[in-house]
Write a protein that holds these residues in place. Sequence first.
Motif, PDB file in Angstrom:
ATOM      1  N   ALA A 154       0.615  -1.258  -0.008  1.00 20.04           N
ATOM      2  CA  ALA A 154      -0.038  -0.162  -0.029  1.00 20.04           C
ATOM      3  C   ALA A 154       0.752   1.131  -0.032  1.00 20.04           C
ATOM      4  O   ALA A 154       0.244   2.337  -0.505  1.00 20.04           O
ATOM      5  N   LYS A 155       2.037   1.225   0.536  1.00 18.46           N
ATOM      6  CA  LYS A 155       2.986   2.461   0.655  1.00 18.46           C
ATOM      7  C   LYS A 155       3.777   2.599  -0.603  1.00 18.46           C
ATOM      8  O   LYS A 155       4.772   3.389  -0.778  1.00 18.46           O
ATOM      9  N   LEU A 156       3.775   1.589  -1.443  1.00 13.40           N
ATOM     10  CA  LEU A 156       4.932   1.529  -2.493  1.00 13.40           C
ATOM     11  C   LEU A 156       4.127   1.796  -3.685  1.00 13.40           C
ATOM     12  O   LEU A 156       2.982   1.615  -4.377  1.00 13.40           O
ATOM     13  N   GLN A 157       4.769   2.835  -4.555  1.00 15.87           N
ATOM     14  CA  GLN A 157       4.254   3.283  -5.776  1.00 15.87           C
ATOM     15  C   GLN A 157       5.469   3.515  -6.920  1.00 15.87           C
ATOM     16  O   GLN A 157       6.203   4.287  -6.906  1.00 15.87           O
ATOM     17  N   HIS A 158       5.366   2.578  -7.748  1.00 15.20           N
ATOM     18  CA  HIS A 158       6.446   2.588  -8.727  1.00 15.20           C
ATOM     19  C   HIS A 158       5.756   1.983 -10.099  1.00 15.20           C
ATOM     20  O   HIS A 158       5.100   0.926  -9.779  1.00 15.20           O
ATOM     21  N   ARG A 159       6.209   2.319 -11.264  1.00 17.78           N
ATOM     22  CA  ARG A 159       5.630   1.683 -12.341  1.00 17.78           C
ATOM     23  C   ARG A 159       6.216   0.014 -12.513  1.00 17.78           C
ATOM     24  O   ARG A 159       5.383  -0.362 -13.358  1.00 17.78           O
ATOM     25  N   ASN A 160       7.238  -0.304 -11.754  1.00 19.78           N
ATOM     26  CA  ASN A 160       7.705  -1.523 -12.071  1.00 19.78           C
ATOM     27  C   ASN A 160       7.323  -2.579 -10.698  1.00 19.78           C
ATOM     28  O   ASN A 160       7.832  -3.665 -10.455  1.00 19.78           O
ATOM     29  N   LEU A 161       6.223  -1.969  -9.954  1.00 19.96           N
ATOM     30  CA  LEU A 161       5.718  -2.533  -8.899  1.00 19.96           C
ATOM     31  C   LEU A 161       4.240  -2.697  -9.219  1.00 19.96           C
ATOM     32  O   LEU A 161       3.537  -1.952  -9.598  1.00 19.96           O
ATOM     33  N   VAL A 162       3.823  -3.752  -8.932  1.00 18.62           N
ATOM     34  CA  VAL A 162       2.376  -4.086  -9.021  1.00 18.62           C
ATOM     35  C   VAL A 162       1.628  -3.385  -8.094  1.00 18.62           C
ATOM     36  O   VAL A 162       2.003  -3.070  -7.014  1.00 18.62           O
ATOM     37  N   THR A 163       0.467  -2.729  -8.649  1.00 19.65           N
ATOM     38  CA  THR A 163      -0.403  -1.782  -7.672  1.00 19.65           C
ATOM     39  C   THR A 163      -1.437  -2.695  -6.774  1.00 19.65           C
ATOM     40  O   THR A 163      -2.263  -3.273  -7.331  1.00 19.65           O
ATOM     41  N   LEU A 164      -1.497  -2.172  -5.548  1.00 15.19           N
ATOM     42  CA  LEU A 164      -2.318  -2.762  -4.591  1.00 15.19           C
ATOM     43  C   LEU A 164      -3.761  -1.760  -4.792  1.00 15.19           C
ATOM     44  O   LEU A 164      -3.435  -0.651  -4.451  1.00 15.19           O
ATOM     45  N   LEU A 165      -4.505  -2.534  -5.159  1.00 15.55           N
ATOM     46  CA  LEU A 165      -5.860  -1.685  -5.160  1.00 15.55           C
ATOM     47  C   LEU A 165      -6.817  -1.766  -3.942  1.00 15.55           C
ATOM     48  O   LEU A 165      -7.563  -1.004  -3.649  1.00 15.55           O
ATOM     49  N   GLY A 166      -6.581  -2.632  -3.226  1.00 12.63           N
ATOM     50  CA  GLY A 166      -7.350  -2.912  -2.017  1.00 12.63           C
ATOM     51  C   GLY A 166      -7.285  -4.256  -1.446  1.00 12.63           C
ATOM     52  O   GLY A 166      -6.428  -5.166  -1.776  1.00 12.63           O
ATOM     53  N   PHE A 167      -7.918  -4.554  -0.210  1.00 11.97           N
ATOM     54  CA  PHE A 167      -7.662  -5.882   0.239  1.00 11.97           C
ATOM     55  C   PHE A 167      -8.976  -6.074   1.076  1.00 11.97           C
ATOM     56  O   PHE A 167      -9.990  -5.376   1.327  1.00 11.97           O
ATOM     57  N   CYS A 168      -9.049  -7.311   1.553  1.00  8.04           N
ATOM     58  CA  CYS A 168     -10.283  -7.943   2.258  1.00  8.04           C
ATOM     59  C   CYS A 168     -10.031  -8.791   3.470  1.00  8.04           C
ATOM     60  O   CYS A 168      -9.326  -9.603   3.298  1.00  8.04           O
ATOM     61  N   LEU A 169     -10.400  -8.556   4.557  1.00 10.12           N
ATOM     62  CA  LEU A 169     -10.122  -9.516   5.517  1.00 10.12           C
ATOM     63  C   LEU A 169     -11.582  -9.484   6.583  1.00 10.12           C
ATOM     64  O   LEU A 169     -11.862  -8.979   7.300  1.00 10.12           O
ATOM     65  N   GLU A 170     -12.331 -10.791   6.072  1.00 11.85           N
ATOM     66  CA  GLU A 170     -13.594 -10.933   6.781  1.00 11.85           C
ATOM     67  C   GLU A 170     -13.495 -12.547   6.984  1.00 11.85           C
ATOM     68  O   GLU A 170     -13.445 -13.450   6.069  1.00 11.85           O
ATOM     69  N   GLY A 171     -13.695 -12.687   8.262  1.00  9.55           N
ATOM     70  CA  GLY A 171     -13.928 -14.200   8.735  1.00  9.55           C
ATOM     71  C   GLY A 171     -12.669 -14.916   8.402  1.00  9.55           C
ATOM     72  O   GLY A 171     -11.483 -14.664   8.741  1.00  9.55           O
ATOM     73  N   ASN A 172     -12.497 -16.089   7.724  1.00 13.92           N
ATOM     74  CA  ASN A 172     -11.350 -16.923   7.143  1.00 13.92           C
ATOM     75  C   ASN A 172     -10.778 -16.381   5.557  1.00 13.92           C
ATOM     76  O   ASN A 172      -9.739 -16.862   5.369  1.00 13.92           O
TER      77      ASN A 172
END
Length: 513
Positions: free
Chosen positions: A396-414
């Motif tokens: 989430a803190k990394l921004q570079h054209r040669n790093l994959v972009t994290l759009l979001g996450f989900c943490l529900e139950g298992n």
Amino acid sequence: MAPLMFSFRFLFFLSPVLFLMISTQSAPYCYNDKGNYTTNSTYQTNLNTLLSFLSSPSNNGNGYGFYNSSYGENPDQVYAIGLCRGDITGNPCRYCLSNATQLLTQSCPNQKEAFVVFDQCTLRYASRSIYGAMEIVPNLMLYNIQNVSYDVDGFFQELSTLLQDLRGQAAGNGSLRKFAAGTATANNFQTIYGLAQCTPDLTEQICSDCLGRSLADIPECCQGKVGARISKPSCDLRYEIYRFVDPTTVPPLPSSPPPLSSPPLPSTSTGGSKSNRSHTVIIIVVPIVVSVVLIVIFFCICLRVRRTKKKLENRKLIPGSDDTDEIGPAESLQFDLATIRVSTDDFSEANKLGQGGFGSVYRGRLLNGKDIAVKRLSTNSGQGDLEFKNEVLLVAKLQHRNLVTLLGFCLEGNERLLIYEYVPNASLDHIIFDPTKRAQLDWVRRYKIIVGTARGLLYLHEESRLKIIHRDLKASNILIDAEMNPKISDFGMARLFVPDQTQGNTSRIVGTL
């Protein structure tokens, strides 16, 4: 189902025995020897009407994913049978059948009989009655390309016992649903997941015979493979080394079959005084009202406790950390599980991009039309909560054209999900080891990938606010976008260093052997 990125959406077959790799999304079969119908004929009208009704919301089938109908009169009468996997009912079942009807009418135009296999359902139609009869042609044999790597004989001995047990359970399950799923453990502690299913119109003996033929087919097509599916029009047999059936969604069978119809009860006059009737109403209503109020209060308390617990977990992602606001950069990126399920068609096999050591990756599409890649961590993977939260905080803190972009996450139950940008050309290893795609890698593209990967590493090591060592850099963790730019992915094993630190000791081995 297998770690392959390509798939064949439309396949046409002539042979009644079909060998396919398990990566195939769907397998239509056209019975060329059963006759044709002319365009705009009565038969075509009857067929379209029947298939439309089969997947309509007004048609509930038998309530357990089995649909059997006919329409029209001889000689233009059409018969159809649809069957969903035992854990798929309701709208997902109808959605699968709707896709199957579209595919069959497109793939088998003017054919009077056709059959298609999807991961979650099968569908067939014919110009003759097909109810209650065992159909074993075509015989679709699909297999996982991965081989059993340890104690092959022990693996298949446990597998044979499991499938024989499931065969008996499915055949004896009554007339509403002939379905059984279960697990076995091989000698290397590898879990084997199995499934057996027949169309419920078959008798116990016929169902057992159909599944017995499928068991006999496994050595012919799939010996030594970690997964396979033998699909006939009347029955399905499948096994894998990962869970492909959700046991929590399998509806329970009633103790006795529901009646086909229930006539309305006639109105009757009751005897007794008005006072007696009032006492009766009070005795019945008061306990019901009190029970409902108590249940509502109980659920409100549970919901409040759950939300409080979730806030506390999100507020402090890494155990032992004093940074209570570490989730800050990622908190606004949190997706709810329902949104991800809709975007990936409930993690359907058709949307599966591949599988790694920590779980599967699925392609999805959000309501705004944006394509995403969803990394679904398996509950028994080597990546625990710490690695998951580590990856969220880092990427989430990394921004570079040669790093994959994290759009979001989900943490529900298992469920632990990471939502990334979708990269159309998959990973570098799929290009390197594919004879056709490898030809695209001229020196200019190779140099571009090498330099881009090096720039991504330089950013991680020297230029980012956080000094990060990836620790699992390999071809499968370098994604290639539409312009052939490399993007480093999978930070589950990454480690932070302080800015001036040049070396460090670890307590365990990580990465890929």
